[in-house]
Structure formats: C-alpha cells, structure tokens
Write an enzyme that holds these catalytic residues in place. Structure first.
Site, PDB file in Angstrom:
ATOM      1  N   GLY A  67       1.525  -9.854 -18.627  1.00  0.00           N
ATOM      2  CA  GLY A  67       2.773  -9.098 -18.722  1.00  0.00           C
ATOM      3  C   GLY A  67       2.896  -8.439 -20.078  1.00  0.00           C
ATOM      4  N   CYS A  94      -3.515 -14.295 -19.792  1.00  0.00           N
ATOM      5  CA  CYS A  94      -2.963 -13.476 -20.879  1.00  0.00           C
ATOM      6  C   CYS A  94      -1.550 -13.938 -21.244  1.00  0.00           C
ATOM      7  CB  CYS A  94      -3.010 -11.998 -20.492  1.00  0.00           C
ATOM      8  SG  CYS A  94      -2.871 -10.877 -21.914  1.00  0.00           S
ATOM      9  N   TYR A  95      -0.511 -13.201 -20.856  1.00  0.00           N
ATOM     10  CA  TYR A  95       0.864 -13.651 -21.123  1.00  0.00           C
ATOM     11  C   TYR A  95       1.092 -15.031 -20.504  1.00  0.00           C
ATOM     12  CZ  TYR A  95       5.978 -13.791 -21.147  1.00  0.00           C
ATOM     13  OH  TYR A  95       7.290 -14.165 -21.336  1.00  0.00           O
ATOM     14  N   HIS A 180      -8.453 -11.061 -18.936  1.00  0.00           N
ATOM     15  CA  HIS A 180      -8.099 -10.762 -17.545  1.00  0.00           C
ATOM     16  C   HIS A 180      -9.330 -10.942 -16.648  1.00  0.00           C
ATOM     17  CE1 HIS A 180      -4.005  -9.166 -18.062  1.00  0.00           C
ATOM     18  NE2 HIS A 180      -4.438  -8.776 -19.243  1.00  0.00           N
ATOM     19  N   GLU A 182      -9.421 -10.897 -13.535  1.00  0.00           N
ATOM     20  CA  GLU A 182      -9.266 -10.147 -12.289  1.00  0.00           C
ATOM     21  C   GLU A 182      -9.821  -8.731 -12.349  1.00  0.00           C
ATOM     22  OE1 GLU A 182      -5.226  -9.649 -14.467  1.00  0.00           O
ATOM     23  OE2 GLU A 182      -6.921 -11.037 -14.386  1.00  0.00           O
ATOM     24  N   SER A 234       2.261   9.976   9.180  1.00  0.00           N
ATOM     25  CA  SER A 234       1.755  11.110   8.418  1.00  0.00           C
ATOM     26  C   SER A 234       0.405  11.528   8.980  1.00  0.00           C
ATOM     27  CB  SER A 234       1.600  10.727   6.943  1.00  0.00           C
ATOM     28  OG  SER A 234       0.554   9.776   6.799  1.00  0.00           O
ATOM     29  N   GLY A 235      -0.242  10.611   9.707  1.00  0.00           N
ATOM     30  CA  GLY A 235      -1.560  10.900  10.262  1.00  0.00           C
ATOM     31  C   GLY A 235      -2.699  10.402   9.401  1.00  0.00           C
ATOM     32  N   GLY A 236      -2.364   9.887   8.202  1.00  0.00           N
ATOM     33  CA  GLY A 236      -3.392   9.373   7.305  1.00  0.00           C
ATOM     34  C   GLY A 236      -3.837   7.976   7.684  1.00  0.00           C
ATOM     35  N   VAL A 237      -4.714   7.394   6.860  1.00  0.00           N
ATOM     36  CA  VAL A 237      -5.267   6.070   7.128  1.00  0.00           C
ATOM     37  C   VAL A 237      -4.172   5.015   7.220  1.00  0.00           C
ATOM     38  CG1 VAL A 237      -6.765   4.240   6.225  1.00  0.00           C
ATOM     39  CG2 VAL A 237      -7.481   6.631   6.041  1.00  0.00           C
ATOM     40  N   ASP A 238      -3.244   5.034   6.252  1.00  0.00           N
ATOM     41  CA  ASP A 238      -2.229   3.983   6.177  1.00  0.00           C
ATOM     42  C   ASP A 238      -1.311   3.981   7.400  1.00  0.00           C
ATOM     43  OD1 ASP A 238      -3.363   3.719   3.683  1.00  0.00           O
ATOM     44  OD2 ASP A 238      -1.815   4.900   2.690  1.00  0.00           O
ATOM     45  N   SER A 239      -0.791   5.147   7.759  1.00  0.00           N
ATOM     46  CA  SER A 239       0.130   5.195   8.894  1.00  0.00           C
ATOM     47  C   SER A 239      -0.598   4.974  10.214  1.00  0.00           C
ATOM     48  CB  SER A 239       0.909   6.508   8.919  1.00  0.00           C
ATOM     49  OG  SER A 239       0.068   7.596   9.208  1.00  0.00           O
ATOM     50  N   LYS A 381      -5.873  -0.059  -0.635  1.00  0.00           N
ATOM     51  CA  LYS A 381      -6.483   0.828   0.352  1.00  0.00           C
ATOM     52  C   LYS A 381      -7.741   0.226   0.972  1.00  0.00           C
ATOM     53  CE  LYS A 381      -5.526   4.698   1.085  1.00  0.00           C
ATOM     54  NZ  LYS A 381      -4.684   5.341   2.103  1.00  0.00           N
TER      55      LYS A 381
END
Length: 525
Positions: A67, A94-95, A180, A182, A234-239, A381
């Site tokens: 953070g 870290c934090y 970090h 990650e 929207s027609g994209g990958v996500d939707s 994604k």
C-alpha cells in the site's frame, strides 16, 4: 464405515481459501492471480474487514497486501490486533510486512536509501517461506524500513539496501517480505507464494477454472432466484463470456441486448448478430441508437465527459428496452477487475486512475442496491479467456484484442463525428488486417488506431495537403496492468502506414506510440 470414507473424501476435496486484505496496492489483484495460477483459491477483501467477517470466510491463510501509506502516519490503514489471535498463518507484503512489525512492537521509520526496482535477495538461515530459495531477483518499492524487529521474529532474507528484507515468526507462522513476490520481476515470487500456500497453510492445489464456473453459476442462481436479468452487450470478449456464463446459469431468465452505439469497429455489429444467432443460439435484441449517441457526443472532446455520456446513455437504452421487453430486476455487465481498480476503489484505498463506463452514477446506484451482476469483476483478461475456454467458446473469439467499452469515441481525441469515425474505422481495419497477415496479431495484447486532434502538412502527388494524423498504439502485456509497446519489425509498421495513407482519405501521416504502461495508459483517453 462407508459413510465415513465418503465424508473424508468429500472433505479432502473441499476448496480451501487464502484471503488477501487490500491496503491499496496497485498490485493487490496480482497476489490473488499468481496464487490462482498455482491453483490455490484466493479472495480479496478490504483491509477493514471485521474479525468476525474474517472468521466467517474461514480462510486457511491471510495475506496483507502492499500500500502507499506509512504505518507511522496518522490514519494509516491498519487491522485489529485480534487478527493475530486467529491462529491463521499470515504473510505481509511490503506495507503488510511493516504493519506486522509495527503492530507486534517493532519499529518502522523512513529510510535514508529508498529502494525501487530490482534487487538481489539472499536467503538467511532456514525458513518455510523461502524453502528452496538461496538467492534471486526481487522487485522493491518502498521508502520505509524496519529498524527494530518485533519479539520472536528473525531475519530470513536480506538485500544490499535492506538488511531486514524478509522476517519470520516461525512458531506462530507469521511472515513478511519487503519486496513484491507477485510481480513478474521477482523471479522466485511464485515459489515464495507457493511455499506460503502449500507448506505453511497446508493447502492442496485443487482450484480450477472449471470449479470457478460451477461456483459462479451457483452464486448467480442464488442471487437472481426466479427473477429476470438484462445484459448489455458490447460484443467483445468480456461481454461474450458474461453472456455465455449467464445463459448457462439462467437460460430464459436472461435477456441480451446489443446497443449499436455507432462507435464500434468496422463490421462489428453484423459479426455480433451472426455469432449469437448461429454459434451461441442465444436470443439477441439489437437496438440501433447510433444517432442518439452521436448527437449526445457532438462537440464533446473531454474524455471523462465522453465516458460518462456513453455510460449514462447505455443505461437509458437498457432501461427503455427492458421496459419494452418486460420488467428486469437485475442488470449484468462484463466488468473486469482492471476496470474496477482504475475507476472506483471498492476493495481498499487504491488511487483512482480513470472513470469507467460501467461505473457511472446510475450503475453505482444499482450496485449499491444489489441489482448488478458482474461475474468477471475479480478476474483479469487472461483469466476471462480461460473461463471462456471452460465454457467451450471458440478460441478465435476469446483471443481477440481488448476493446474499450466506450468504443472508438475515446480513440478520437477530439469531438466525435461521422466523418472522423469513418476515417478511424478504415485505418483501424487496415492495421488489424496487416497484423493478422504478418502473424503479429496474437503476439500483441492490444492494438488500436488513434485519431489525433492535429493536422500535418504533406505532399501527395504534386499537391500540398493538410490532413489528419493517425497514431498506432500496440502493446504487449499479460494482464493489462503493465504493458510495453510492441517491438514490431519496421517492414510491418511501414506497410500498415503506407496502406493507411494510400487507402484512407484525409490521412497523410501515421505515427507509432513507443511509451509503456506505466507511466502511460494503454488507451490515450
């Protein structure tokens, strides 16, 4: 006896979880993502989650994220000390390390030598956390340091500038690392996280995307019940993945609506119609609202204003269509975690970068009322693509490049007009065509043509021209949180530029964006 054996088998297969408490790091989701890649189920919750709620989550391990704060500052984010009495293994990053030190009676202060970027970690002594690690590169990002260790803690790792780069209370299974693990730059990072999950927390790597599908379907059915849900596409990958997942869970309770904003890529609307009708067999209602969007965006060149106008109009069109189709109690969206973290901080005190079209006020009101379903909101994604494969969606659809929800409106860095849209669509189509022909399309995370708000002098034939400039933005990335510009061969760039200038009327110059993220974002607006 038979019943007991079955019960044991069932318990063996139970999905255990690690809970990450978010203290505002931009890398927080990467912690969960790395652990999921290792097949350890992980959830993110705000740092101020109550002790009682943590008990209800029943985690086998806790991670305190990084953070931007300093633990000795007034109002610095913290946790109840009672958390250490839960007898659950804890890892501070870290934090998170500094907070453990601070709460356990150690001392943290500003460092004379700040550490940002690469450092070489050297393990010291024996520790379950650094098991199998002697040395390796790690990624530092801190301006504070530990000056005094808490009681019962020992140093297990050092770097050149951090004599206390990692510590441990082995008896109580409390650990901390100043770096970090990650991020990709920490070469031993996955090993450290795996050690925490498997060696220290005793977890089995039994979480898969198929299990995520099962769990998410069950949650969607529980949330929606017998009510109806409206999904705006929207027609994209996500939707597309959202639609397939929701249709699997809800079937006829789901209504899919595609709003043709007039801001899509060349041929996109027809492709969406065909895909849903022929491949998915999911009924789709198409609303042609292109004129309304263009009128609303007339004369608007400020990007935040564009996003809010588009988001608000989406919501209005959905509401109007929903009224026409019959009442729907829920709105669904294909929002990803990157959209959430870059717009509104909902998990911790991370800084807002930009507003997202899925986070306009009307949507926020519905979220507060518990009427928005966002099944992808904890995924990156690449995880969404794996989810799509688990749902048996064609790989060619899943590995399309990301495309912004507001469409080409935020790739036109001036006011949106039919003429500007036509120019950009043609340039964009040529760019994608050449990337696919050259074999570079799948090597690139995202590519887009940008219509710049400038004109340049040129010579075409014997004529002097004063026309538009198109910028090409192409990046490589794993998750969209960080990115580098794609190092395309000059001959590929040259062919794209030559075709755009020769085939698209009104363009006489093409430039290439060579900035990385950070400091730049992937989109220009």
């Amino acid at each position: 006896m038979e019943k007991t054996k079955k019960q044991v088998a069932k318990n063996k297969d139970t999905i255990q979880k690690i809970v990450v408490l978010d203290f505002g790091s931009q890398y927080t989701q990467l912690i969960a993502r790395r652990l999921r890649e290792l097949r350890f189920y992980t959830e993110i919750h705000p740092y101020h989650t109550s002790i009682e709620d943590i008990r209800k989550l029943n985690p086998v391990g806790l991670i305190f994220s990084g953070g931007p704060s300093s633990v000795y500052e007034k109002d610095a984010p913290t946790v109840d000390k009672e958390i250490f009495n839960l007898k659950i293994p804890i890892l501070g990053i870290c934090y998170g390390l500094q907070l453990i030190c601070h709460l356990k009676g150690g001392r943290v202060a500003a460092s004379n030598e700040r550490e940002f970027g690469r450092a070489q970690l050297r393990a010291k002594g024996k520790s379950a956390l650094l098991q199998g690690i002697k040395a390796g590169q790690v990624w530092m990002s801190h301006a504070d340091r530990i000056e005094k260790l808490p009681k019962n803690f020992s140093i297990i790792g050092v770097t050149q500038n951090s004599p206390m780069a990692a510590f441990a209370d082995e008896k109580n299974k409390i650990y901390g690392v100043q770096f970090h693990p990650e991020v990709q730059h920490s070469t031993q990072g996955k090993t450290i996280l795996k050690n925490f999950a498997s060696v220290i927390c005793g977890m089995k790597p039994n979480w898969t995307m198929s299990r995520f599908v099962e769990e998410k379907i069950a949650l969607i059915r529980k949330q929606v019940g017998s009510k109806r849900c409206l999904l705006g596409l929207s027609g994209g990958v996500d939707s597309t993945v959202t639609a397939k997942l929701l249709h699997t869970a809800l079937e006829k309770q789901l209504t899919c609506v595609y709003i043709d904003t007039g801001l899509m890529r060349k041929g996109e609307t027809e492709a969406v119609k065909k895909r849903f009708k022929e491949e998915f067999k999911i009924p789709l209602h198409v609303v042609d609202a292109s004129e309304r969007f263009l009128n609303a965006l007339k004369g608007v060149d400020e990007p935040e204003k564009k996003r809010k106008i588009i988001g608000a109009l989406f919501l209005e069109e959905f509401a109007a269509k929903a009224k026409e189709l019959g009442h729907h109690e829920f709105l669904a969206q294909g929002t990803l975690y990157t959209d959430v973290i870059e717009s509104v901080s909902v998990k911790g005190p991370s800084q807002t970068i930009k507003s997202h079209h899925n986070r306009v006020q009307g949507v926020l009101d519905l979220i507060k009322a518990g009427r928005v379903i966002e099944p992808l909101s904890e995924l990156f994604k690449d995880e969404v693509r794996r989810l799509g494969l688990a749902l048996h969606i064609d790989r060619r659809i899943l590995y399309r490049h990301p495309f912004p929800g507001p469409g080409l409106a935020i790739r036109i860095l001036t006011s949106v007009t039919k003429e500007n849209l036509a120019t950009l669509r043609d340039a964009d189509a040529i760019m994608l065509d050449e990337l696919k022909a050259s074999g570079w399309y799948e090597k690139i995370w995202q590519a887009g043509a940008i219509f710049l708000p400038v004109r340049s002098v040129g010579v075409m034939g014997d004529m002097r021209t004063y026309e538009n400039v198109i910028a090409l933005r192409m990046v490589t990335s794993e998750d969209g949180m960080t990115a580098d510009f794609a190092h395309l061969p000059y001959e590929v760039l040259a062919k794209i530029a030559s075709r755009i200038i020769n085939e698209v009327r009104g363009v006489n110059r093409v430039v290439y964006d060579v900035s990385s993220k950070p400091p730049a974002t992937i989109e220009w607006e």
